[in-house]
Design a protein around this motif. Sequence first.
Motif, PDB file in Angstrom:
ATOM      1  N   ILE A  15       0.833  -1.207   0.000  1.00 52.14           N
ATOM      2  CA  ILE A  15       0.000   0.000   0.000  1.00 52.14           C
ATOM      3  C   ILE A  15       0.866   1.253   0.000  1.00 52.14           C
ATOM      4  CG2 ILE A  15      -1.672   1.342   1.342  1.00 52.14           C
ATOM      5  CD1 ILE A  15      -2.797  -1.416   2.291  1.00 52.14           C
ATOM      6  N   ARG A  16       1.900   1.266   0.811  1.00 56.37           N
ATOM      7  CA  ARG A  16       2.782   2.442   0.859  1.00 56.37           C
ATOM      8  C   ARG A  16       3.488   2.667  -0.475  1.00 56.37           C
ATOM      9  NH1 ARG A  16       3.881   0.496   6.378  1.00 56.37           N
ATOM     10  NH2 ARG A  16       2.792   1.930   7.766  1.00 56.37           N
ATOM     11  N   ASN A  17       3.888   1.595  -1.136  1.00 56.14           N
ATOM     12  CA  ASN A  17       4.578   1.727  -2.424  1.00 56.14           C
ATOM     13  C   ASN A  17       3.642   2.152  -3.547  1.00 56.14           C
ATOM     14  OD1 ASN A  17       7.141   1.080  -1.480  1.00 56.14           O
ATOM     15  ND2 ASN A  17       6.818  -1.104  -1.772  1.00 56.14           N
ATOM     16  N   ARG A  18       2.421   1.658  -3.529  1.00 58.72           N
ATOM     17  CA  ARG A  18       1.461   1.957  -4.601  1.00 58.72           C
ATOM     18  C   ARG A  18       0.595   3.171  -4.279  1.00 58.72           C
ATOM     19  NH1 ARG A  18       2.067   0.283  -9.351  1.00 58.72           N
ATOM     20  NH2 ARG A  18      -0.140   0.001  -9.660  1.00 58.72           N
ATOM     21  N   ASN A  19       0.490   3.504  -2.996  1.00 58.88           N
ATOM     22  CA  ASN A  19      -0.308   4.622  -2.512  1.00 58.88           C
ATOM     23  C   ASN A  19      -1.735   4.527  -3.046  1.00 58.88           C
ATOM     24  OD1 ASN A  19      -0.939   6.897  -1.092  1.00 58.88           O
ATOM     25  ND2 ASN A  19       0.636   8.167  -1.978  1.00 58.88           N
ATOM     26  N   GLU A  20      -2.238   5.564  -3.654  1.00 59.19           N
ATOM     27  CA  GLU A  20      -3.643   5.576  -4.061  1.00 59.19           C
ATOM     28  C   GLU A  20      -3.936   4.707  -5.277  1.00 59.19           C
ATOM     29  OE1 GLU A  20      -5.208   9.531  -4.204  1.00 59.19           O
ATOM     30  OE2 GLU A  20      -4.502   9.971  -2.186  1.00 59.19           O
ATOM     31  N   THR A  21      -2.907   4.151  -5.890  1.00 62.73           N
ATOM     32  CA  THR A  21      -3.137   3.264  -7.034  1.00 62.73           C
ATOM     33  C   THR A  21      -3.150   1.795  -6.616  1.00 62.73           C
ATOM     34  OG1 THR A  21      -0.789   3.126  -7.592  1.00 62.73           O
ATOM     35  CG2 THR A  21      -2.075   4.893  -8.643  1.00 62.73           C
ATOM     36  N   CYS A  22      -3.167   1.548  -5.307  1.00 60.36           N
ATOM     37  CA  CYS A  22      -3.160   0.161  -4.843  1.00 60.36           C
ATOM     38  C   CYS A  22      -4.475  -0.529  -5.203  1.00 60.36           C
ATOM     39  CB  CYS A  22      -2.894   0.085  -3.342  1.00 60.36           C
ATOM     40  SG  CYS A  22      -4.134   0.838  -2.304  1.00 60.36           S
ATOM     41  N   SER A  23      -4.380  -1.825  -5.402  1.00 60.25           N
ATOM     42  CA  SER A  23      -5.529  -2.623  -5.813  1.00 60.25           C
ATOM     43  C   SER A  23      -5.489  -3.957  -5.080  1.00 60.25           C
ATOM     44  CB  SER A  23      -5.457  -2.848  -7.324  1.00 60.25           C
ATOM     45  OG  SER A  23      -6.140  -4.004  -7.712  1.00 60.25           O
ATOM     46  N   PHE A  24      -6.616  -4.357  -4.534  1.00 54.78           N
ATOM     47  CA  PHE A  24      -6.692  -5.642  -3.845  1.00 54.78           C
ATOM     48  C   PHE A  24      -6.355  -6.778  -4.804  1.00 54.78           C
ATOM     49  CE2 PHE A  24      -9.343  -9.346  -2.578  1.00 54.78           C
ATOM     50  CZ  PHE A  24      -8.611  -9.704  -1.462  1.00 54.78           C
ATOM     51  N   HIS A  25      -6.879  -6.716  -6.011  1.00 57.51           N
ATOM     52  CA  HIS A  25      -6.637  -7.790  -6.975  1.00 57.51           C
ATOM     53  C   HIS A  25      -5.168  -7.864  -7.381  1.00 57.51           C
ATOM     54  CE1 HIS A  25     -10.776  -8.976  -7.223  1.00 57.51           C
ATOM     55  NE2 HIS A  25     -11.110  -7.708  -7.310  1.00 57.51           N
ATOM     56  N   GLU A  26      -4.524  -6.722  -7.521  1.00 56.91           N
ATOM     57  CA  GLU A  26      -3.092  -6.733  -7.825  1.00 56.91           C
ATOM     58  C   GLU A  26      -2.305  -7.305  -6.643  1.00 56.91           C
ATOM     59  OE1 GLU A  26       0.078  -3.805  -9.848  1.00 56.91           O
ATOM     60  OE2 GLU A  26      -0.828  -2.999  -8.011  1.00 56.91           O
ATOM     61  N   PHE A  27      -2.694  -6.915  -5.435  1.00 60.04           N
ATOM     62  CA  PHE A  27      -2.040  -7.455  -4.241  1.00 60.04           C
ATOM     63  C   PHE A  27      -2.151  -8.977  -4.217  1.00 60.04           C
ATOM     64  CE2 PHE A  27      -2.373  -9.026   0.116  1.00 60.04           C
ATOM     65  CZ  PHE A  27      -1.118  -8.673   0.595  1.00 60.04           C
ATOM     66  N   ILE A  28      -3.337  -9.494  -4.494  1.00 64.73           N
ATOM     67  CA  ILE A  28      -3.556 -10.944  -4.520  1.00 64.73           C
ATOM     68  C   ILE A  28      -2.647 -11.603  -5.561  1.00 64.73           C
ATOM     69  CG2 ILE A  28      -5.230 -12.761  -5.097  1.00 64.73           C
ATOM     70  CD1 ILE A  28      -5.743 -11.495  -2.396  1.00 64.73           C
ATOM     71  N   ASP A  29      -2.562 -11.002  -6.741  1.00 64.62           N
ATOM     72  CA  ASP A  29      -1.708 -11.559  -7.794  1.00 64.62           C
ATOM     73  C   ASP A  29      -0.242 -11.588  -7.369  1.00 64.62           C
ATOM     74  OD1 ASP A  29      -3.850 -11.975  -9.482  1.00 64.62           O
ATOM     75  OD2 ASP A  29      -3.519 -10.139 -10.646  1.00 64.62           O
ATOM     76  N   LEU A  30       0.220 -10.511  -6.742  1.00 69.23           N
ATOM     77  CA  LEU A  30       1.625 -10.410  -6.357  1.00 69.23           C
ATOM     78  C   LEU A  30       1.992 -11.305  -5.176  1.00 69.23           C
ATOM     79  CD1 LEU A  30       2.099  -6.540  -6.649  1.00 69.23           C
ATOM     80  CD2 LEU A  30       3.017  -8.298  -8.190  1.00 69.23           C
ATOM     81  N   TYR A  31       1.065 -11.486  -4.246  1.00 67.67           N
ATOM     82  CA  TYR A  31       1.366 -12.189  -2.995  1.00 67.67           C
ATOM     83  C   TYR A  31       0.580 -13.489  -2.838  1.00 67.67           C
ATOM     84  CZ  TYR A  31       3.857  -7.991  -1.653  1.00 67.67           C
ATOM     85  OH  TYR A  31       4.738  -6.949  -1.602  1.00 67.67           O
ATOM     86  N   GLN A  32       0.173 -14.069  -3.933  1.00 67.87           N
ATOM     87  CA  GLN A  32      -0.662 -15.266  -3.904  1.00 67.87           C
ATOM     88  C   GLN A  32      -0.046 -16.400  -3.087  1.00 67.87           C
ATOM     89  OE1 GLN A  32      -1.519 -16.768  -7.788  1.00 67.87           O
ATOM     90  NE2 GLN A  32      -2.913 -18.318  -7.047  1.00 67.87           N
ATOM     91  N   GLU A  33       1.211 -16.684  -3.278  1.00 68.65           N
ATOM     92  CA  GLU A  33       1.853 -17.789  -2.550  1.00 68.65           C
ATOM     93  C   GLU A  33       1.849 -17.545  -1.046  1.00 68.65           C
ATOM     94  OE1 GLU A  33       2.988 -20.875  -3.414  1.00 68.65           O
ATOM     95  OE2 GLU A  33       1.954 -20.379  -5.273  1.00 68.65           O
ATOM     96  N   MET A  34       2.164 -16.333  -0.632  1.00 66.92           N
ATOM     97  CA  MET A  34       2.171 -16.007   0.791  1.00 66.92           C
ATOM     98  C   MET A  34       0.763 -16.152   1.369  1.00 66.92           C
ATOM     99  SD  MET A  34       1.390 -13.232   3.112  1.00 66.92           S
ATOM    100  CE  MET A  34       1.108 -11.940   1.951  1.00 66.92           C
ATOM    101  N   ILE A  35      -0.225 -15.700   0.638  1.00 61.45           N
ATOM    102  CA  ILE A  35      -1.611 -15.752   1.103  1.00 61.45           C
ATOM    103  C   ILE A  35      -2.086 -17.195   1.250  1.00 61.45           C
ATOM    104  CG2 ILE A  35      -3.995 -15.249   0.417  1.00 61.45           C
ATOM    105  CD1 ILE A  35      -2.836 -12.612  -0.795  1.00 61.45           C
TER     106      ILE A  35
END
Length: 65
Positions: A15-35
């Motif tokens: 969130i801090r890196n993406r700021n207002e352009t953050c997206s839940f779906h992008e987060f899921i794509d990037l961190y899928q294995e951890m999740i």
Amino acid sequence: MSEYYHGYTSICSYIRNRNETCSFHEFIDLYQEMIIHSPPNTDDWSGLETAWEMRFLRSVKDIIP
């Protein structure tokens, strides 16, 4: 700062890196294995998505007022 739950620092960093352009779906794509390997350990994918979505939204609210 200690993690409130496994993945907390990942959400905050994203969130801090993406700021207002953050997206839940992008987060899921990037961190899928951890999740997938983090609590809640469940076979219910909708429950897993809901848990992480609530964590994500709560963090966005705290970081981007």
